[in-house]
Design a protein around this motif. Structure first.
Motif, PDB file in Angstrom:
ATOM      1  N   LEU A  14       2.150   1.869  -3.451  1.00  0.00           N
ATOM      2  CA  LEU A  14       1.091   2.409  -4.313  1.00  0.00           C
ATOM      3  C   LEU A  14       0.837   3.882  -4.003  1.00  0.00           C
ATOM      4  O   LEU A  14       0.627   4.690  -4.916  1.00  0.00           O
ATOM      5  N   LYS A  27      -5.894   1.080  -4.965  1.00  0.00           N
ATOM      6  CA  LYS A  27      -5.788   0.370  -6.248  1.00  0.00           C
ATOM      7  C   LYS A  27      -6.743   0.973  -7.279  1.00  0.00           C
ATOM      8  O   LYS A  27      -6.451   0.964  -8.467  1.00  0.00           O
ATOM      9  N   THR A  43       0.836  -1.200   0.000  1.00  0.00           N
ATOM     10  CA  THR A  43       0.000   0.000   0.000  1.00  0.00           C
ATOM     11  C   THR A  43       0.874   1.254   0.000  1.00  0.00           C
ATOM     12  O   THR A  43       0.592   2.214  -0.729  1.00  0.00           O
ATOM     13  N   ARG A  94      -5.030   4.403  -8.582  1.00  0.00           N
ATOM     14  CA  ARG A  94      -3.690   4.434  -9.160  1.00  0.00           C
ATOM     15  C   ARG A  94      -3.633   4.855 -10.618  1.00  0.00           C
ATOM     16  O   ARG A  94      -2.573   5.216 -11.103  1.00  0.00           O
TER      17      ARG A  94
END
Length: 113
Positions: A16, A101, A13, A104
């Motif tokens: 990301l 996610k 995480t 992104r």
């Protein structure tokens, strides 16, 4: 409620969030707030207590959550009334992971909101 000190995420995480910061110029703590609510909105629910919060970015609750501290705490308690603070931290971390996610592909803050 979430613990007040030492909130962590997973390494994945954090990576990301770093990439999102480079692309969209959004700091990790702000992006994590957006990611949390994107995840809740999508219907995702925490279910894996074996998750390891192994990230190196350790911040206090106010830094991570900012003005949304009460809203995030209340949302977590509403969704997971029987979890203790350590399990709520894991639930928060998995929501951030799930939500980031979806963020992104953003190239700017406008794409995120």
């Amino acid at each position: 409620m979430l613990p007040t000190r030492g909130l962590k995420l997973t390494k994945e995480t954090e990576e990301l969030l770093r990439r999102l910061k480079l692309k969209a110029k959004v700091t990790p703590n702000v992006a994590s707030r957006l990611a949390f609510f994107k995840s809740v909105e999508s219907g995702y629910r925490y279910h894996d207590p074996s998750i390891k919060l192994d990230g190196s970015l350790v911040l206090d609750k106010v830094t991570w959550l900012g003005d949304l501290t009460l809203a995030i705490d209340c949302t977590l308690k509403m969704l997971y009334p029987s979890l203790d603070s350590k399990e709520l931290e894991k639930a928060w971390a998995t929501h951030v992971q799930h939500g980031v996610k979806t963020l992104r592909s953003a190239k700017s803050i406008v794409d995120i909101i």
